[in-house]
Design a protein around this motif. Structure first.
Motif, PDB file in Angstrom:
ATOM      1  N   ARG A   1       0.908  -1.074   0.084  1.00 48.95           N
ATOM      2  CA  ARG A   1       0.030  -0.190   0.012  1.00 48.95           C
ATOM      3  C   ARG A   1       0.939   1.345   0.149  1.00 48.95           C
ATOM      4  O   ARG A   1       0.562   2.153  -0.907  1.00 48.95           O
ATOM      5  CB  ARG A   1      -1.071   0.028   1.180  1.00 48.95           C
ATOM      6  N   ARG A   2       1.953   1.190   0.764  1.00 49.13           N
ATOM      7  CA  ARG A   2       2.951   2.363   0.940  1.00 49.13           C
ATOM      8  C   ARG A   2       3.503   2.611  -0.495  1.00 49.13           C
ATOM      9  O   ARG A   2       3.581   3.775  -0.960  1.00 49.13           O
ATOM     10  CB  ARG A   2       3.827   2.206   1.992  1.00 49.13           C
ATOM     11  N   ALA A   3       4.068   1.447  -1.159  1.00 49.02           N
ATOM     12  CA  ALA A   3       4.661   1.632  -2.373  1.00 49.02           C
ATOM     13  C   ALA A   3       3.389   2.153  -3.560  1.00 49.02           C
ATOM     14  O   ALA A   3       3.934   3.124  -4.257  1.00 49.02           O
ATOM     15  CB  ALA A   3       5.141   0.363  -2.993  1.00 49.02           C
ATOM     16  N   TYR A   4       2.406   1.605  -3.547  1.00 53.12           N
ATOM     17  CA  TYR A   4       1.431   2.120  -4.586  1.00 53.12           C
ATOM     18  C   TYR A   4       0.680   3.647  -4.398  1.00 53.12           C
ATOM     19  O   TYR A   4       1.037   4.188  -5.273  1.00 53.12           O
ATOM     20  CB  TYR A   4      -0.010   1.302  -4.363  1.00 53.12           C
ATOM     21  N   ASP A   5       0.834   3.993  -2.969  1.00 55.27           N
ATOM     22  CA  ASP A   5       0.592   5.163  -2.688  1.00 55.27           C
ATOM     23  C   ASP A   5       1.662   6.359  -3.039  1.00 55.27           C
ATOM     24  O   ASP A   5       1.246   7.466  -3.549  1.00 55.27           O
ATOM     25  CB  ASP A   5       0.279   5.626  -1.271  1.00 55.27           C
ATOM     26  N   ALA A   6       2.849   6.075  -3.087  1.00 58.18           N
ATOM     27  CA  ALA A   6       3.961   6.811  -3.460  1.00 58.18           C
ATOM     28  C   ALA A   6       4.117   6.603  -4.962  1.00 58.18           C
ATOM     29  O   ALA A   6       4.677   7.680  -5.564  1.00 58.18           O
ATOM     30  CB  ALA A   6       5.281   6.045  -2.917  1.00 58.18           C
ATOM     31  N   SER A   7       3.742   5.563  -5.836  1.00 64.30           N
ATOM     32  CA  SER A   7       4.193   5.586  -6.948  1.00 64.30           C
ATOM     33  C   SER A   7       2.941   5.589  -7.972  1.00 64.30           C
ATOM     34  O   SER A   7       3.010   6.044  -9.405  1.00 64.30           O
ATOM     35  CB  SER A   7       4.991   4.448  -7.414  1.00 64.30           C
ATOM     36  N   GLY A   8       1.891   4.709  -7.762  1.00 67.36           N
ATOM     37  CA  GLY A   8       0.892   4.539  -8.516  1.00 67.36           C
ATOM     38  C   GLY A   8       0.982   3.628  -9.495  1.00 67.36           C
ATOM     39  O   GLY A   8       0.544   3.521 -10.661  1.00 67.36           O
TER      40      GLY A   8
END
Length: 573
Positions: free
Chosen positions: A517-524
């Protein structure tokens, strides 16, 4: 300089002419001492003025007079350890400082602190070195030992390095300084540094409260005002930031940092006024090249190309040998549609930090596979002019070929370059990525070779760790590599994604969700999204997985990663 003990003796016994001086491991007995002294002979008696001490200290001073400072430092460090004399330790510290040898400074200053009746100065030196070297855990107890004397130097240095601390270290330092603030609530250096540490740890509201405490004591203190303005700016509260800047400038109209801040705040909302202010500041500071450079890049960043071009052109007239300015002039030409002139500008960059990037942008002006020969000619000429960056230029060429769909040609370029330099980590990494589809085992071999050359390289740790999750079942090693990469890059989306993915492979699903989730929020990024979708599906949150899949397919319908996860989960429809 204070001189005590043995160091004072040396100050009175310097010789006018001496024989050659060697290091402690290869001394000659003809340096003005009695010939019955034999190097290496066990004649040293702790606590006494021994022949060995006299010899080494005399030799150290002779070496210093001859500017053989490494030899002088070696002798003084040896005697500081043996004699535990504060004067000798101080002398060793001064020489190490002069030589800019931080490890030697710490070694000597530690001895000086232990044996000196007044350890404040050596402890200040140790704290400053440890903080400047970003060895914050080691610096913490030393800083604590010197705060009682009301020192501001180490506190302010800590503030200047605050952005390099981890959030956890920033919290520990802030808690330490808070104890001293309680006893000295009006010390502005403590309040300012605590505010910086609060910002680093993510407590912006706490930082604002501390800044306001300081401003209640000294309303026009510029450093506190600049921090408050910057907090407003980073929050997007530009009107509040600008109003506070205007208020501060009324109290300190000549404060340069406030004027720079005002220009920075105005450039987005009122560029014409900002440019007028910039031109006024440049005219008032005609010899401040650093200020001119800052404004050139500020206006360029905000696409005020004419203003930026004017500043850069004026700088080039004052400093015609600074070819780096051509890089930015080339960026302006490229942005304004003058590609031919941009190419000339880029290729005229002959040195400086943007040399490699100049060639990257130069070849980027060519956008069809049919122009491969022109790109090759540019790269070949660049290698001829700048042989020191040959490998980087070949990588630039390979990257361009890959972007044009010429993967086999790109692989050939990198393969040939590796034959000339098989230990180049950049070439190995790029070769690994290019060969992955056709030979995953060779890809892993390339990455293993690269990480053997640079075992602490976080990028390589992450790349190899993630690749192991794809092509092997060695998930424990993959987890270890990615964990080490995460220590270096705790907020990097790619590393967060890798950690989430390997945890999913290890069936640590809930932990995996947190990282993904953190990775997705940071990059999309679609690939990161595909991993998060798979994790959600695995823990039973299938509706959330379908929703995320649909959202990302609408944004990136051609993503192979999204298509693959849809097929894998039977969620294609």
């Amino acid at each position: 300089m204070r001189t005590t003990g043995l160091a004072l003796l040396i100050g009175t016994l310097l010789l006018g002419g001496c024989a050659s001086v060697s290091s402690p491991g290869a001394r000659d007995a003809d340096a003005g001492l009695s010939t019955d002294y034999q190097p290496g002979q066990p004649v040293y008696t702790p606590g006494e003025l021994n022949r060995e001490s006299v010899y080494e200290l005399l030799a150290a001073e002779v070496a210093g007079q001859r500017q053989e400072f490494n030899t002088a430092l070696e002798f003084y460090l040896s005697q500081a350890e043996k004699t535990r004399d504060p004067g000798v330790a101080e002398r060793a510290t001064r020489i190490a400082q002069f030589m800019r040898n931080p490890e030697a400074v710490l070694q000597a200053a530690s001895i000086w602190s232990e044996v000196s009746p007044d350890p404040q100065e050596p402890d200040h030196i140790r704290a400053n070195i440890l903080i400047s070297e970003q060895r914050f855990d080691e610096a913490l107890p030393v800083l604590e030992s010197i705060l009682d004397d009301g020192s501001t130097e180490a506190v302010l240095m800590l503030g200047s390095k605050s952005q390099q601390l981890s959030a956890a270290s920033a919290q520990r330092y802030e808690a330490l300084l808070a104890r001293y603030s309680a006893n000295e609530p009006e010390r502005l250096d403590l309040l300012l540094t605590r505010a910086l540490l609060k910002r680093r740890s993510g407590d912006v509201d706490g930082a604002l409260a501390l800044i306001d405490e300081g401003l209640a004591i000294e309303p026009d203190q510029p450093d506190l005002l600049l921090q408050k303005i910057d907090i407003y700016r980073t929050r997007g509260e530009y009107d509040r930031a600008l109003a506070l800047t205007e208020q501060a400038l009324r109290a300190s109209p000549d404060q340069e940092q406030l004027q720079l801040q005002k220009a920075q705040l105005l450039i987005a909302s009122d560029p014409a006024t900002a440019i007028d202010l910039i031109n006024e500041l440049i005219s008032r500071h005609p010899d401040d090249a650093q200020m001119h450079y800052y404004f050139a890049l500020l206006t360029l960043e905000h696409e005020q190309y004419e203003a930026s071009r004017n500043i850069l052109t004026d700088m080039a007239g004052r400093d015609p040998h600074n070819s780096n300015l051509n890089f930015y002039l080339g960026v302006i030409d490229e942005a304004t549609g003058n590609g031919e002139n941009a190419l000339t500008r880029y290729l005229s960059v002959s040195d400086g930090p943007n040399l490699q990037q100049a060639y990257t942008r130069a070849v980027g002006l060519f956008d069809t596979p049919e122009q491969a020969n022109e790109v090759k000619q540019i790269i070949d000429q660049g290698i001829q002019r700048h042989p020191a960056i040959t490998n980087r230029l070949r990588l630039t060429q390979a990257d361009w070929l890959q972007q044009q769909g010429l993967e086999s040609e790109a692989l050939e370029i990198v393969t040939n370059a590796l034959k000339c330099d098989p230990a180049d980590v950049g070439l190995l990494y790029t070769h690994a990525l290019l060969v992955e589809d056709q030979d995953p085992e060779r890809m892993l071999s390339d990455l293993e070779t690269a990480i053997a050359l640079e075992p602490d390289n976080g990028m390589l740790q992450n790349a190899l760790g993630y690749s192991l999750t794809l092509y092997t079942e060695d998930y424990e090693r993959a987890h270890d590599l990615i964990s080490r990469a995460l220590e270096q890059h705790p907020n990097d989306a790619a590393v967060l994604d890798s950690m989430g993915w390997v945890l999913l492979k290890l069936d640590r699903d809930r932990e995996a969700l947190n990282f993904l989730r953190r990775a997705y929020d940071a990059s999309g990024d679609p690939e990161v999204a595909s991993h998060l979708i798979e994790a959600l599906w695995k823990v039973g949150e299938k509706d959330a997985a379908r929703e995320l899949l649909q959202k990302n397919l609408e944004a990136a319908p051609d993503s192979d990663h999204l298509k693959q996860v849809a097929d894998k989960l039977g969620a294609s429809q």
